[in-house]
Design an enzyme around this catalytic site. Structure first.
Site, mmCIF file in Angstrom:
data_model
loop_
_atom_site.group_PDB
_atom_site.id
_atom_site.type_symbol
_atom_site.label_atom_id
_atom_site.label_comp_id
_atom_site.label_asym_id
_atom_site.label_seq_id
_atom_site.Cartn_x
_atom_site.Cartn_y
_atom_site.Cartn_z
ATOM 1 N N GLY A 1 0.267 -7.214 -0.518
ATOM 2 C CA GLY A 1 -0.987 -7.107 -1.248
ATOM 3 C C GLY A 1 -1.419 -5.686 -1.509
ATOM 4 N N SER A 2 -2.710 -5.451 -1.366
ATOM 5 C CA SER A 2 -3.337 -4.235 -1.856
ATOM 6 C C SER A 2 -2.921 -2.985 -1.102
ATOM 7 C CB SER A 2 -4.860 -4.382 -1.769
ATOM 8 O OG SER A 2 -5.492 -3.189 -2.162
ATOM 9 N N CYS A 3 -2.796 -1.889 -1.875
ATOM 10 C CA CYS A 3 -2.558 -0.566 -1.297
ATOM 11 C C CYS A 3 -3.748 -0.100 -0.467
ATOM 12 C CB CYS A 3 -2.290 0.442 -2.410
ATOM 13 S SG CYS A 3 -0.932 -0.001 -3.512
ATOM 14 N N THR A 4 -4.921 -0.697 -0.673
ATOM 15 C CA THR A 4 -6.136 -0.305 0.035
ATOM 16 C C THR A 4 -6.105 -0.727 1.498
ATOM 17 O OG1 THR A 4 -7.361 -0.483 -2.040
ATOM 18 C CG2 THR A 4 -8.678 -0.452 -0.067
ATOM 19 N N GLY A 5 -5.105 -1.500 1.902
ATOM 20 C CA GLY A 5 -4.982 -1.877 3.303
ATOM 21 C C GLY A 5 -4.927 -0.683 4.230
#
Length: 567
Positions: free
Chosen positions: A63-67
């Site tokens: 999923g997201s790179c914001t993890g």
């Protein structure tokens, strides 16, 4: 039981705690609440489990790179897992742990285990990690340092690493070199442009990092666009967003603009005039954008985690690994898709979602889709949904995407997506009630063609009295829609078109507080929406969304192209 080669240290440190083992990857952004450390992804096996203080084991992240920002915030607030253990290569959470140690003195061990060691340890109740071993319920696994090849730096790289261009660039190069080492890279690659994902206010840690770098004099050295942010930059105060959230969210965006980033505020940078060409080496973050750039445009970018995106923009250099290299762009799984007759626009996010499940840890080649002639928007929807369920940075579609011919690796295995699989997934993503209070369009940000299609379908008819209809789109798309009269047509039907935000960063009160259930045409938001918003979500095509907007109802049914399954 001792296996001296079963475990490798990615980031060192000591820890002990209860083992929490997951059979599938998890996105920390949209999947873990930074305020509590609990898993909020309703589709994940660990839903409801608090990860704080645990030895978290999973194959990789997805999923997201914001993890990476969510993990950094958890580390800074004392809510993080005590250690992370993976069985496959992983960058996003590893980068968050690296930043926590490198810039904030908060070490968090990261280990990679062989399959057998991972399986054995996952059965234990608790574990103790030292610098040299993992001990758990009579099991001892020796930890070896990661084998790291010498990194071949050029004179300019070494000068940046030695502080020639200031402390911010020096720190950025240290982080890049550390990530290159754990990825197995032996050199760096020059990139032509960047896209920043860390400007979303996913947690206070994102602001802490950005302002620290800006205060250190950081300045990007290549054209760098910015992802959607967490507020409508010009209007958040008038929209009633509390200053406790609006102020730091706006400050975060401002910090990146201060460092020279272009305030595009869109999660669809491939819609901009600066979209890269085939073969161009770029450095993008934001999962859907990365997958679209590699898959559809034929550009080359790793799925760079938040914070690494800025480091690369400050230096112009990225680890030469992963899909920057030809051999890593091959498909290791061939998926035959049983294409129903007369599919509509809802088919593409659904098949992307299923393709991610079928290839959660490798690049797939999808076969059987060319006859449906997907549009650019269809591919946008497919890539975004694929990124919610797979960690892979790209996919190939036979007869459609530019690198699909000959993309299958010699040792690629096989899988199938049947119409029955589609029917099951459709049911999973349609758990909400028939009464709908909100229609959500634009995850990822809507294109001009999507705005036109919605305006045409509404035909000037007013939305149902209690139903809010909100489209999120980039500033450039909104400006074009205004010039064409499309924006006026949408507003005449009661549609609110919001810049800067996207559905994955929107919060109350901009997200209508009275909403009990919502309708979307986005597979990405159908997956993340229940955890992010706390509301039930329905998935449908654009026509279904228009019906919900006009009537407040979304009848529970399979789409026509699936309705004959099982008959």
């Amino acid at each position: 039981m001792t296996n001296p080669i079963a475990a490798h240290s990615i980031l060192g440190g000591t820890a002990e705690g209860q083992i929490v083992a997951a059979p599938e990857a998890l996105s920390f952004w949209g999947g873990v609440d930074p305020a509590t450390g609990a898993v909020i992804d309703v589709h994940h096996p660990l839903h409801g489990v608090c990860l704080t203080g645990s030895i978290l084991m999973m194959p990789s992240s997805r999923g997201s790179c914001t993890g990476s920002g969510v993990l950094l915030d958890l580390a800074l607030t004392g809510r993080a897992p005590a250690a992370l253990i993976f069985s496959e290569a992983e960058d996003v959470l590893t980068l968050g742990a690296l930043i926590a140690a490198e810039m904030f003195g908060k070490p968090l061990p990261v280990l990679r285990l062989s399959h057998d060691a991972f399986t054995a340890l996952a059965k234990a109740g608790s574990a103790r990690i030292t610098e040299t071993a993992i001990e758990a319920d009579g099991l001892t696994i020796d930890i070896q340092p990661l084998a790291v090849a010498a990194l071949d730096l050029d004179d300019a790289d070494r000068a940046m690493l030695d502080g020639r261009d200031g402390v911010a660039v020096e720190a950025a190069m240290r982080i890049i070199c550390a990530m290159a080492a754990q990825q197995g890279a032996t050199s760096l690659v020059s990139v032509t442009q960047g896209h920043i994902d860390g400007c979303i206010y996913a947690s206070p840690a994102n602001l802490t990092f950005a302002e620290k770098m800006a205060d250190m004099g950081a300045r990007v050295r290549l054209p760098t666009t910015m992802n959607a942010i967490s507020v409508d930059r010009a209007n958040w105060q008038a929209q009633g967003v509390p200053s406790s959230f609006g102020d730091p969210a706006a400050r975060l965006a401002d910090a990146y603009v201060r460092m020279g980033c272009r305030p595009t505020f869109t999660c669809s940078p491939y819609l901009l005039d600066s979209a890269p060409r085939a073969g161009e080496a770029i450095a993008w973050a934001e999962s859907n954008a990365v997958i679209y750039a590699n898959t559809v445009l034929g550009a080359r970018t790793a799925k760079h985690p938040d914070f690494l995106d800025l480091c690369i923009a400050l230096t112009g250099r990225a680890p030469l690994s992963g899909v920057y290299l030809d051999e890593h762009r091959k498909a290791r799984r061939v998926i035959d898709v049983h294409l129903p007759d007369a599919v509509d626009d809802a088919f593409w996010p659904l098949v992307g979602y299923l393709a991610g499940h079928a290839a959660p840890d490798r690049i797939p080649l999808l076969r059987g889709l060319a006859a449906a002639k997907p549009s650019a928007d269809d591919l946008k929807a497919l890539c975004a949904a694929f990124g919610t369920t797979s960690a892979a940075p790209m996919l190939h579609i036979e007869g459609v995407t530019p690198e699909a011919e000959g993309a299958a690796a010699a040792d690629a295995d096989a899988a199938t997506i049947t119409r029955a699989d589609m029917a099951v997934a459709w049911t999973v993503l349609n758990g909400g009630p028939e009464d709908v209070d909100l229609v959500a369009i634009g995850s990822p940000h809507a294109s001009l063609a999507e705005c036109r299609a919605l305006a045409t379908s509404l035909g000037g008819r007013p939305r149902h009295g209690h139903v809010a209809v909100i489209v999120t789109a980039g500033r450039d798309v909104i400006a074009s829609a205004r010039a064409e009269g499309v924006l006026a047509a949408l507003e005449a039907s009661g549609v609110q078109v919001l810049p800067d935000l996207c559905w994955c960063s929107i919060s109350e009160p901009v997200f209508p507080s009275r909403t009990r259930a919502l309708m979307t045409n986005s597979g990405k938001y159908a997956h993340y929406g229940p955890g992010l918003s706390g509301r039930a979500v329905r998935l449908g095509n654009l026509a279904d969304c228009v019906t919900a907007a006009l009537t407040g109802r979304a009848p529970a049914r399979l789409p026509d192209w699936l309705s004959s399954v099982g008959k």
